[in-house]
Design a protein around this motif. Structure first.
Motif, PDB file in Angstrom:
ATOM      1  N   SER A 137       9.617   4.722  -4.651  1.00 24.24           N
ATOM      2  CA  SER A 137       9.333   3.442  -4.011  1.00 24.24           C
ATOM      3  C   SER A 137       9.702   3.562  -2.533  1.00 24.24           C
ATOM      4  O   SER A 137      10.867   3.798  -2.192  1.00 24.24           O
ATOM      5  N   ILE A 138       8.715   3.409  -1.675  1.00 22.39           N
ATOM      6  CA  ILE A 138       8.923   3.592  -0.238  1.00 22.39           C
ATOM      7  C   ILE A 138       8.465   2.342   0.510  1.00 22.39           C
ATOM      8  O   ILE A 138       7.347   1.864   0.303  1.00 22.39           O
ATOM      9  N   ASP A 139       9.342   1.824   1.369  1.00 22.16           N
ATOM     10  CA  ASP A 139       9.005   0.651   2.193  1.00 22.16           C
ATOM     11  C   ASP A 139       8.428  -0.474   1.340  1.00 22.16           C
ATOM     12  O   ASP A 139       7.359  -1.035   1.631  1.00 22.16           O
ATOM     13  N   SER A 162       4.537  -0.166  -3.314  1.00 21.26           N
ATOM     14  CA  SER A 162       5.134   0.867  -2.468  1.00 21.26           C
ATOM     15  C   SER A 162       4.084   1.523  -1.571  1.00 21.26           C
ATOM     16  O   SER A 162       2.912   1.637  -1.936  1.00 21.26           O
ATOM     17  N   ARG A 163       4.530   1.979  -0.421  1.00 24.13           N
ATOM     18  CA  ARG A 163       3.647   2.693   0.492  1.00 24.13           C
ATOM     19  C   ARG A 163       3.178   4.019  -0.110  1.00 24.13           C
ATOM     20  O   ARG A 163       2.169   4.585   0.319  1.00 24.13           O
ATOM     21  N   SER A 164       3.888   4.509  -1.138  1.00 22.92           N
ATOM     22  CA  SER A 164       3.514   5.777  -1.773  1.00 22.92           C
ATOM     23  C   SER A 164       2.330   5.618  -2.719  1.00 22.92           C
ATOM     24  O   SER A 164       1.763   6.612  -3.188  1.00 22.92           O
ATOM     25  N   ASP A 174       7.913  -4.066  -0.051  1.00 18.16           N
ATOM     26  CA  ASP A 174       8.050  -5.447   0.397  1.00 18.16           C
ATOM     27  C   ASP A 174       8.736  -6.247  -0.701  1.00 18.16           C
ATOM     28  O   ASP A 174       8.195  -6.406  -1.799  1.00 18.16           O
TER      29      ASP A 174
END
Length: 599
Positions: free
Chosen positions: A252-254, A541-543, A256
């Motif tokens: 989980s990246i960045d 996630s950004r991923s 919200d």
């Protein structure tokens, strides 16, 4: 007649007693590393008794048939045949019991057909243990056989005598007993047949395993051995890995953050069969008005798709984030399902969540009990916990308005934080609900479900529990209804809605996703690692760079991605609708089947 009745009763009871003694012996010989009280033995015997009673009936058939023969004829050779049969099953039982107690400390699970693969290399198998170990096991096998056969040997065989009552009366009584035996083997008249899940009762897996009859477990696993080891080989492993590594990323990246708290109370409602064709996704506003309204009050995932078409599969997909398969149910394979991650265990072990599952039907259906308990649900409430009158309010069990009442009581009384899993059941054939809004019984059932949801949310909103609660609603699967078949994109398009005081603000998430993505997405919101959910993706996630949804049905699958809706038939190995990249679905099936066989 009396001698036949005595013979049959003694034969059946001795078989059951043998199974009970085997449970006690298993607990004593495998107790190392497993803590339990003396009273737990009684719990194990009691909860395992239903499976023992059913299993004993399988081995009762031959004596029963010989009892019928004895109405007209008996001879010394029939006595020898009977004793030969008793010796045979004594050997089988002894082998099963000794193998079970011997292998459990190594394997950690009950004897099943997977041990057969090791018979191909007996030298390597024997090399794993000492000669003394093998001698002791052989002696244990011999003694166990003697004890079991001794009990059968002391049972007097039926004798051919002048029939009192007359012969035809004896025959009729035997014929009347046949359906009783069949029902007993099946385990009753409920929807679920006999399965090992029905004996699970504890969070201590050793106690659950002790309650399982090893003979039944072995025979049952033979039936599923070939089907569980499915293999899809569409491409090289390297090509498969390249595709799936791009599709599945467990980080989980960045993310919200959409919630007010990192530890909300969580209620997951699996809405039986409530596919998008019954909601605003199809343009209908009259069938599920409450659900339609809630889409504007919470987080609405507008492009979510069911992974499968059955409750057992959809439940496992939702809580374990594990893919479905075209021809098998992973929930029916305890050796596989128990190794999967589960939301209940993740929340319980990382943040101390209390966990409870609610279902108004038979929780033994398709090994559901064993999956839920093994997955970390500490308490189960199901049909048997309701009154006899409540159990008869619907064909499948307890009607939804009654279980929604139970859900509200749990939500306002359980220690916090908590996870409550809840499966509705009334929106299922035969669509027997207590209201009549539509002439169409199917639409009427989903309208009823929606009314139950609306009433529950309204009551919860007015309670103190609302402020810190997240309610997640999604179907377990969709259904085929009128034109909505597997070739229709709305067949498996399902609504997923998050509402409650724990939600910061309403939001629509348009990203394509599966119900298997719930675990990673939810855990990502809570700041909990989800690396063990290999096939679940955090869609916030950004991923998450390649949005895609896959659905499997009987020997086929469908895909939804940026190219649209594509259906592939595994029988003909042809695309039957759409023009998407079918290799994506093939790679997922190949990777998942390889993972399934490795567990």
């Amino acid at each position: 007649m009396k001698c036949r009745v005595k013979f049959l009763v003694q034969t059946y009871l001795w078989t059951v007693i043998v199974f009970v003694m085997a449970k006690v012996a298993f607990m004593l010989f495998c107790r190392e590393g497993h803590e339990f009280a003396f009273g737990d033995m009684f719990q194990v015997v009691w909860h395992g008794l239903s499976l023992d009673l059913s299993t004993a009936l399988y081995f009762f058939i031959v004596p029963f048939l010989l009892s019928i023969v004895s109405i007209w004829y008996w001879a010394k050779w029939l006595t020898q045949l009977l004793r030969g049969y008793f010796l045979f099953i004594s050997l089988v039982f002894a082998l099963a019991f000794v193998a079970d107690t011997s292998l459990y400390p190594f394997w950690g699970f009950k004897l099943d057909a997977s041990c057969l693969q090791y018979l191909e290399s007996p030298n390597e198998m024997a090399a794993s243990v000492s000669a003394i170990y093998m001698i002791i096991r052989f002696l244990a096998f011999a003694v166990t056989t003697i004890v079991i056969y001794g009990g059968y040997r002391n049972i007097a065989p039926p004798q051919h005598r002048t029939a009192t009552p007359p012969k035809y009366v004896s025959l009729i009584l035997h014929l009347i007993a046949i359906p009783v035996i069949i029902i007993g083997i099946r385990g009753g008249l409920d929807e679920s047949a006999t399965n090992i899940g029905q004996v699970y009762f504890s969070q201590n897996q050793f106690l659950n395993h002790s309650a399982v009859n090893p003979v039944f477990n072995f025979l049952d696993s033979i039936d599923s051995l070939d089907s569980s080891n499915i293999s899809y080989d569409f491409m090289s492993d390297e090509a498969c890995e390249k595709i799936t590594s791009e599709l599945f990323n467990t980080e989980s990246i960045d993310v919200d953050t959409l919630l007010n708290t990192p530890t909300p109370n969580i209620i997951v409602i699996l809405m039986e069969s409530c596919g998008g064709q019954f909601t605003e996704l199809s343009g209908r506003s009259d069938i599920t008005p409450h659900l339609n309204r809630l889409t504007n009050e919470g987080i609405y995932f507008t492009n979510c798709y069911a992974n499968s078409w059955r409750t057992d599969r959809g439940t496992l997909c939702t809580y374990s984030g594990y893919p479905s398969f075209p021809t098998i149910s992973v929930m029916k394979l305890p050796a596989k399902s128990r190794s999967l991650p589960c939301l209940a265990r993740s929340l319980r072990d990382t943040k101390g969540y209390a966990t409870h599952y609610l279902y108004g039907g038979d929780i033994n259906f398709t090994n559901m009990r064993s999956y839920l308990i093994g997955g970390g649900f500490e308490q189960l409430t199901w049909k048997a916990d309701y009154s006899a009158a409540d159990q008869k309010t619907a064909e499948w069990g307890v009607r939804d308005d009654i279980t929604f009442g139970t859900l509200f009581d749990m939500a306002t009384s359980m220690s916090q934080p908590y996870l409550i899993g809840y499966s509705t059941l009334s929106s299922h054939e035969p669509w027997d609900v207590p209201i009549h809004q539509f002439d169409d019984e199917v639409l009427n059932a989903f309208y009823y479900l929606d009314q139950c949801i609306g009433d529950f949310i309204a009551k919860l909103r007015n309670s103190k529990a609302w402020q810190n609660t997240l309610v997640i609603m999604l179907p377990d699967h969709g259904i085929i209804y009128k034109e909505y078949d597997e070739l229709h994109p709305l067949r498996n398009h399902i609504p997923m809605i998050w509402v409650g005081g724990a939600v910061k603000a309403p939001r629509r998430v348009e990203t394509i996703c599966n119900q298997t993505d719930l675990p990673a997405t939810l855990l990502g919101q809570l700041g909990i690692s989800h690396t063990d959910y290999t096939y679940s993706r955090d869609v916030l996630s950004r991923s998450y760079t390649h949005p895609l949804a896959i659905h499997t049905y009987n020997n086929g699958f469908s895909l939804v991605d940026s190219t649209g809706f594509t259906v592939f038939d595994l029988n003909t190995m042809q695309t039957v609708k759409g023009n998407g990249d079918i290799n994506l679905g093939k790679a997922i099936l190949q990777s998942a089947s390889k993972d399934l066989n490795a567990r």
